[in-house]
Design a protein around this motif. Structure first.
Motif, PDB file in Angstrom:
ATOM      1  N   VAL A 196      -1.638   4.374  -2.730  1.00 13.44           N
ATOM      2  CA  VAL A 196      -0.139   4.460  -2.828  1.00 13.44           C
ATOM      3  C   VAL A 196       0.168   5.479  -1.640  1.00 13.44           C
ATOM      4  N   LYS A 197       1.241   5.013  -0.787  1.00 12.25           N
ATOM      5  CA  LYS A 197       1.890   5.842   0.273  1.00 12.25           C
ATOM      6  C   LYS A 197       3.350   5.761  -0.130  1.00 12.25           C
TER       7      LYS A 197
ATOM      8  N   GLY B 217      -2.225   5.457  -7.485  1.00 13.53           N
ATOM      9  CA  GLY B 217      -1.067   4.869  -8.566  1.00 13.53           C
ATOM     10  C   GLY B 217      -1.773   3.973  -9.570  1.00 13.53           C
ATOM     11  N   PHE B 218      -1.359   4.136 -10.710  1.00 14.94           N
ATOM     12  CA  PHE B 218      -2.036   3.469 -11.847  1.00 14.94           C
ATOM     13  C   PHE B 218      -0.961   2.542 -12.489  1.00 14.94           C
ATOM     14  N   PHE B 219      -1.320   1.071 -12.672  1.00 12.54           N
ATOM     15  CA  PHE B 219      -0.247   0.174 -12.982  1.00 12.54           C
ATOM     16  C   PHE B 219      -0.198   0.345 -14.736  1.00 12.54           C
ATOM     17  N   ASP B 220       0.878   0.936 -15.048  1.00 15.01           N
ATOM     18  CA  ASP B 220       0.861   1.182 -16.592  1.00 15.01           C
ATOM     19  C   ASP B 220       2.130   0.009 -17.060  1.00 15.01           C
TER      20      ASP B 220
ATOM     21  N   ILE C 286       2.135   0.005  -1.639  1.00 13.06           N
ATOM     22  CA  ILE C 286       0.862  -0.255  -2.640  1.00 13.06           C
ATOM     23  C   ILE C 286       0.011  -1.191  -1.920  1.00 13.06           C
ATOM     24  N   SER C 287      -1.297  -0.415  -1.500  1.00 11.10           N
ATOM     25  CA  SER C 287      -2.323  -1.221  -1.045  1.00 11.10           C
ATOM     26  C   SER C 287      -1.782  -2.231   0.215  1.00 11.10           C
TER      27      SER C 287
END
Length: 280
Positions: free
Chosen positions: A164-165, A177-180, A240-241
């Protein structure tokens, strides 16, 4: 050299048991459950098919025909036991698991100095004692399940952890980042999804002067047994990516997220589930 005599009934029983183990492991990989009676009957039938197929070692067939017949059998037994959905993946998985277990069998035969046979169509352990065979099955199943657990964990993090930027003015902050799926926070003003920053990331924002009065806000939250408000920061966009999302808000979270797993090391941002399918 000791002569090996193959008994058909023992060959059938061994491959019935081992076939059931192979089908069970393959079913675990594809999350197929044998809960109702019909499914259990199909599972036992699959074991019987494996036992019968092992009798092919009595036939003087060329190796290429044996390999082709194994592939066809894998498709047939997976169709009967596991269903036709993703049949080629199930068949390929069963073949790979079969060769994996076969390698363990040959190793066990070597250790115990038992003459045995391992072919594409069946396994015969000769004079190996039942205790050693049970040990082999137990070790094979345990090892296979550990591999499945490792692969599943790796796949999970590959699907949920992203580079993530974060762009705020002239500053760019890079993190993971983690997709929660449990993060359903939204900004009360514009209704857009809210990511949650770990304290270490928020400190970087502050150190670089990105937390300014014109970007500060609050986000209400509510969880089981608790509710309150979190300080939030409006950012220009989040990448994100390589996929850029505009007009997002990041809230200040707790000190550490404790997201376990090697792939999750360095995760400082809990991304909202709504950010996974948002357009640029």
């Amino acid at each position: 050299m000791k002569k090996l005599i193959v008994y058909g009934e023992i060959l059938f029983i061994e491959n019935f048991v081992i076939g059931c183990v192979l089908l069970y492991i393959t079913a675990e990989i594809f999350k197929v459950r044998f809960t109702v009676l019909k499914d259990k009957i199909r599972f036992v039938l699959g074991g019987v098919m494996c036992g019968i197929f092992s009798m092919e070692i009595f036939l003087p067939l060329p190796m290429y025909f044996t390999v082709i017949s194994e592939i066809m059998f894998a498709f047939a037994v997976c169709f009967v036991v596991l269903g036709k959905e993703r049949i080629w993946k199930k068949a390929l998985t069963m073949i790979l698991v079969t060769y994996f277990m076969g390698g363990l069998t040959m190793g066990l035969l070597l250790i115990t100095q038992n003459p045995g046979i391992y072919t594409a169509s069946g396994i015969y352990t000769g004079d190996m004692k039942a205790a050693f065979l049970a040990l082999f099955i137990g070790m094979g199943t345990f090892t296979a399940k550990q591999i499945m657990k490792t692969v599943a964990s790796r796949k999970f993090y590959e699907e949920h952890v992203f580079d993530v930027k974060i762009f705020i003015g002239d500053e760019v902050f890079e993190t993971k980042g983690f997709f929660d799926t449990g993060n359903q926070l939204t900004d009360p003003i514009n209704g857009k999804p809210v990511a949650v920053a770990q304290e270490s990331l928020w400190s970087r924002f502050e150190d670089e002067g990105a937390v300014s009065d014109d970007r500060i806000g609050i986000v209400p939250y509510e969880a089981i047994g608790t509710k309150g408000i979190m300080m939030s920061l409006r950012v220009d966009f989040i990448e994100i990516s390589g996929r850029r999302l505009r007009g997002n808000v990041i809230a200040k979270g707790s000190r550490e997220f404790n997201i376990y797993g090697k792939a999750a090391n360095g995760c400082e941002l809990l991304l909202s589930k709504d950010m996974s399918d948002r357009k640029t």
